[in-house]
Each structure stands twice: as C-alpha cells, then as structure tokens.
Design an enzyme around this catalytic site. Structure first.
Site, PDB file in Angstrom:
ATOM      1  N   CYS A   1     -13.537   2.673 -28.479  1.00 19.56           N
ATOM      2  CA  CYS A   1     -14.838   3.322 -28.693  1.00 19.56           C
ATOM      3  C   CYS A   1     -15.597   3.491 -27.382  1.00 19.56           C
ATOM      4  O   CYS A   1     -16.606   2.810 -27.133  1.00 19.56           O
ATOM      5  CB  CYS A   1     -15.642   2.521 -29.703  1.00 19.56           C
ATOM      6  SG  CYS A   1     -14.786   2.459 -31.260  1.00 19.56           S
ATOM      7  N   GLU A   2     -15.076   4.313 -26.533  1.00 12.72           N
ATOM      8  CA  GLU A   2     -15.698   4.639 -25.244  1.00 12.72           C
ATOM      9  C   GLU A   2     -15.317   6.075 -24.916  1.00 12.72           C
ATOM     10  O   GLU A   2     -14.138   6.445 -25.051  1.00 12.72           O
ATOM     11  CB  GLU A   2     -15.113   3.778 -24.108  1.00 12.72           C
ATOM     12  CG  GLU A   2     -15.314   2.300 -24.225  1.00 12.72           C
ATOM     13  CD  GLU A   2     -16.448   1.782 -23.349  1.00 12.72           C
ATOM     14  OE1 GLU A   2     -17.051   2.560 -22.592  1.00 12.72           O
ATOM     15  OE2 GLU A   2     -16.698   0.581 -23.444  1.00 12.72           O
TER      16      GLU A   2
ATOM     17  N   GLY B   1       0.774  -1.245   0.000  1.00 15.30           N
ATOM     18  CA  GLY B   1       0.000   0.000   0.000  1.00 15.30           C
ATOM     19  C   GLY B   1       0.792   1.275   0.000  1.00 15.30           C
ATOM     20  O   GLY B   1       0.207   2.364  -0.114  1.00 15.30           O
TER      21      GLY B   1
HETATM   22  N1  LLP Z   1      -1.318  -6.974  -0.508  1.00 14.75           N
HETATM   23  C1  LLP Z   1      -2.628  -7.126  -0.773  1.00 14.75           C
HETATM   24  C2  LLP Z   1      -3.397  -8.071   0.028  1.00 14.75           C
HETATM   25  C3  LLP Z   1      -3.228  -6.370  -1.783  1.00 14.75           C
HETATM   26  O1  LLP Z   1      -4.533  -6.518  -2.018  1.00 14.75           O
HETATM   27  C4  LLP Z   1      -2.456  -5.461  -2.539  1.00 14.75           C
HETATM   28  C5  LLP Z   1      -3.062  -4.667  -3.605  1.00 14.75           C
HETATM   29  C6  LLP Z   1      -1.090  -5.355  -2.232  1.00 14.75           C
HETATM   30  C7  LLP Z   1      -0.552  -6.121  -1.211  1.00 14.75           C
HETATM   31  C8  LLP Z   1      -0.181  -4.420  -2.982  1.00 14.75           C
HETATM   32  O2  LLP Z   1      -0.564  -3.109  -2.856  1.00 14.75           O
HETATM   33  P1  LLP Z   1       0.413  -1.940  -3.357  1.00 14.75           P
HETATM   34  O3  LLP Z   1       1.670  -2.000  -2.540  1.00 14.75           O
HETATM   35  O4  LLP Z   1       0.712  -2.175  -4.789  1.00 14.75           O
HETATM   36  O5  LLP Z   1      -0.357  -0.706  -3.139  1.00 14.75           O
HETATM   37  N2  LLP Z   1      -5.341  -1.447  -9.380  1.00 14.75           N
HETATM   38  C9  LLP Z   1      -5.169  -0.445  -8.353  1.00 14.75           C
HETATM   39  C10 LLP Z   1      -4.488  -0.999  -7.133  1.00 14.75           C
HETATM   40  C11 LLP Z   1      -5.187  -2.199  -6.554  1.00 14.75           C
HETATM   41  C12 LLP Z   1      -4.446  -2.772  -5.377  1.00 14.75           C
HETATM   42  C13 LLP Z   1      -4.963  -4.112  -5.031  1.00 14.75           C
HETATM   43  N3  LLP Z   1      -4.297  -4.735  -3.937  1.00 14.75           N
HETATM   44  C14 LLP Z   1      -4.429   0.743  -8.955  1.00 14.75           C
HETATM   45  O6  LLP Z   1      -4.105   0.713 -10.136  1.00 14.75           O
HETATM   46  O7  LLP Z   1      -4.204   1.733  -8.258  1.00 14.75           O
END
Ligand code: LLP
Length: 413
Positions: A340-341, A236
């Site tokens: 096309c959106e 995160g």
């Molecule tokens: N651990 C778990 C349980 C997760 O669900 C996620 C991300 C991470 C770690 C890694 O998170 P990060 O460090 O990358 O923030 N598609 C979205 C982000 C979705 C994140 C989903 N889970 C975007 O493009 O911002």
C-alpha cells in the site's frame, strides 16, 4: 554472461525450467545460478591473476549461506559490515584470514567477536572507532590489522545514494585526518596500521573513478612516507541491467593493475554486485490487470518489500516473460506490487507482450541487493530462494510463514 536463457520460448536457469521451479516452490521466488556466480568470481580472479589479490565477496549484496558457501569453496574471502554478516561468514566456514570488516558504526561486541575470530582486517572509518578497536584488542591481548578507510573525494557517476567516495558522505576519513591517524599509529599499540581502504561507490560503469582514487591514495602514501602492506580498493564494478556498457573485469584490470603492480602492495578487492547481480532473478506472478485513465497496470505478487531497488533508486531491471508468447503486440505496463504505497513498483511504462493473468515474469539482475534488502512490510512473508546447479535445483531459503512473521513478539500490553 549469465545462465538465464530461453530454450524453445521457455526461460531456463542453467538446465532447469524457471516455470518448473516456480511450480514446485511458488512465487515470489529468487533463483540463483551457481555456475554464473562462480564464472563471475573467476572473471575477476583471472583479470587480476598477475598480482593474485584477495577477492572478498561483499556479503551485503547476497548473504544467502549457499551463495557464500559456493564462493568460499571457490576460494573467495568475504567483505562484511556487521556482527550478523560475521556470523554468516562463520556459518559459511570462511577462513578468518580472508575476512575484511568495514562499516562506519561497528559496535563493541561486534568488534570483540571479529577479533576473537581472527579476521584479517578492520577497515576503520573514524579515529574514535580506532580507539575502541585498540582497547578491545588490548582486552583480548591481540594485535589486529587495521586499514584506514580514506574518503578520496572522487565522484563515481552513479546514483547519489550509492556514491560513497565524495567528501560530503559519511564514509571514511579525509586525507588530512588519515595523515594524522597514521602519525599517531604508535599510540595504538594493539593495532598494526598496515592498510588503506577506499570504496568510491557502487554500480560504477567505467574504470576512471577507481583509477583516480588509487592514484590519489598512492600520491598520499608517497608524499607522507607512509609504508603499508595492503591496499583495499573496495567493490563497485557495475553490471548490465538494461543498456549499460560497464567496463569488463579485464578492462578494469588494465587500468588499475599497472598502478598497483609497481608499488608491490598486496591488493584486496570487494566486489558484490559484479559477482551476484546477474546470477539471480526474481520470479513473480501476474495477479490482476487493470486499466486506468491512460495506464495499464499489471499487479504482481511481489513488491517493494521483495525488491526495493526500483522504488528506492528508480533502478531499472529488465523484465521478461517466463514463457515467451507467439508474437503479440506490445503494451506499456506499470508493473506494481501489492504494497500500500504509490512508490511500490517494479517498473513503470514498460513495453511487454500483452500479459495474461497468472503468467510468470522474471525480474532480471536481482541477485544483488534483492533478497538482502527485502523486508516484511505490510506483514508479507519474505520470498523463497532457490539455487540451480546444472540440471538440479534446491531450496536454499524456505519461504517465510506467518509464524516467522510474529517470531519474537510477546504480545504483551
Ligand atoms: N565494499 C564496501 C565498503 C561497500 O560499501 C560496498 C557496497 C561494496 C564493497 C560492494 O559494492 P558492489 O561491488 O556490490 O557495488 N543497495 C545498493 C548498493 C549499495 C552498496 C553498498 N556498499 C543497490 O542496490 O544498488
């Protein structure tokens, strides 16, 4: 810091010109800087060095095998969420003892496969899932580690679609349910319930939500006299897309480490974006320009099928010309794709030096949730992916062909 920099007005990735790569490989194109990936991994490793955590790179952010191999070789474990990601982890030769498996909807065959491979942990998200994992482990005569994913009801001040630690979301279980599950742990004889997992969201810019979640979990463990070995605090950590000022790995460590150090718990972290986000760009070509009432459109050869973040989250990605022109006045453009959106855009009202037909643009910060969220919508072939290492570059995923598009279709009717 990343290694996409201008040299004499030409954008480079490490020591290779981006235009040169595009000329060889075509566009749209993803380019990853191997040394940025490793630098970012080391930043977290160094910040948390004192308690030597297990750093499991979140495969969903960038699952290209070359990216995974580079990080695995640097010592990373992997955070996976599907049988497909497990398969990739195996291809990348990740040590099973460094793999953690989360996700609310694991299927039986995926669970069996992960147990056979001998992964370190399942992060369980419901009691019913725990029951199935226990049965699967029994069938295979194995005892598996389980961490209960707790939803701590902590906000993360991020986009609502990527907030995962509030009680209204589908993730994890609340404290009462977690307590019940721990109390019943004796029933699940094929599991070792020795961990807790929390992941409160993504693109989090300050350490408070992490700190809050950890504090809540530690109070919960203490109050209920629950003794575990591992604490997984998820991923995160936010990054700079434009003007954000996210916490550094060091400031994150300063807030979170003191809480964990005194407990003696083994720490697991699951960063994705922090490692991969600014390690990648997407390169696209301006196909056409057109003016409508009050708007300048630049129509480029990549769209929401290649990078969905702007359409889905209204995410802002910095966009820069691959070759800087001599000072020309700035014009506001909507940078849109061929899909096309109406929602198919990479940027809206973005000030850029006047664009020429055929010119290349770099969409920055595209290394996380870029290619992995791409699709074949409008029957468009997925882009190529390239990795740069110093002065060398190599294709790490070929551009899809029309044949790839219809693979598996039988045409029966
Ligand atoms: N651990 C778990 C349980 C997760 O669900 C996620 C991300 C991470 C770690 C890694 O998170 P990060 O460090 O990358 O923030 N598609 C979205 C982000 C979705 C994140 C989903 N889970 C975007 O493009 O911002």
């Amino acid at each position: 810091m990343h290694r996409f920099k201008y040299k004499h007005n030409a954008l480079f990735c490490e020591d290779v010109s981006v235009a040169e790569i595009a000329e060889h490989v075509g566009t749209p194109l993803y380019i990853y800087s191997k040394n940025t990936l490793i630098d970012h991994y080391r930043k977290i490793e160094n910040a948390l060095r004192e308690i030597a955590p297990l750093i499991c790179f979140s495969v969903k952010s960038n699952s290209n095998l070359s990216v995974l191999r580079a990080l695995v070789a640097a010592g990373a474990g992997l955070d996976i969420v599907s049988g497909g990601e497990l398969y990739r982890a195996k291809c990348a030769k990740a040590s099973p003892r460094k793999i953690v498996y989360a996700g609310v909807g694991k299927k039986k065959d995926e669970i069996l496969e992960a147990i056979r491979y001998g992964i370190l942990f399942f992060n369980i998200e419901s009691q019913e899932e725990l029951e199935l994992i226990n049965r699967c482990a029994g069938t295979l005569r194995k005892k598996v580690n389980v961490a209960v994913r707790i939803n701590p009801d902590v906000g993360a001040s991020t986009h609502s679609y990527i907030t995962t630690g509030k009680s209204h979301t589908k993730f994890g279980v609340d404290f009462d349910t977690a307590k019940k599950i721990f109390r019943l742990s004796w029933k699940y004889r094929n599991t070792r319930m020795n961990g807790v997992h929390v992941h409160v969201g993504s693109q989090i810019l300050n350490s408070r939500p992490f700190e809050k979640a950890v504090r809540k979990v530690l109070v919960f463990l203490k109050e209920n006299e629950i003794f575990i070995e591992y604490l997984n605090i998820g991923g995160g950590l936010g990054i700079v897309y434009s003007f954000e000022k996210p916490q550094t790995a060091a400031s994150f460590a300063m807030r979170v480490l003191p809480l964990i150090k005194k407990t003696g718990l083994k720490l697991i972290v699951e960063p994705g974006r922090f490692i991969s986000g600014n390690s990648g760009i997407m390169v696209t070509k301006v196909l056409y320009r057109k003016k409508t009432a009050g708007k300048n459109f630049a129509i480029v050869d990549s769209g929401m099928n290649d990078l969905i973040r702007p359409s889905l989250y209204e995410a802002h990605h910095t966009i820069v010309p691959v070759r800087k022109s001599k000072k020309s006045a700035k014009i506001k453009y909507d940078i849109v794709g061929p899909i096309c959106e109406t929602g198919d855009f990479l940027a809206k009202g973005r000030s850029l030096p006047s664009l020429r037909q055929g010119e290349l643009l770099a969409i920055m910060g595209a290394g996380a949730y870029g290619y992995t969220m791409s699709s074949n919508y409008n029957s468009r072939c997925r882009a190529a992916e390239v990795m740069v290492d110093g002065a060398k570059f190599f294709v790490v995923k070929m551009r899809e062909t029309y044949k790839n598009l219809v693979r598996g279709e039988t045409g029966r009717n």
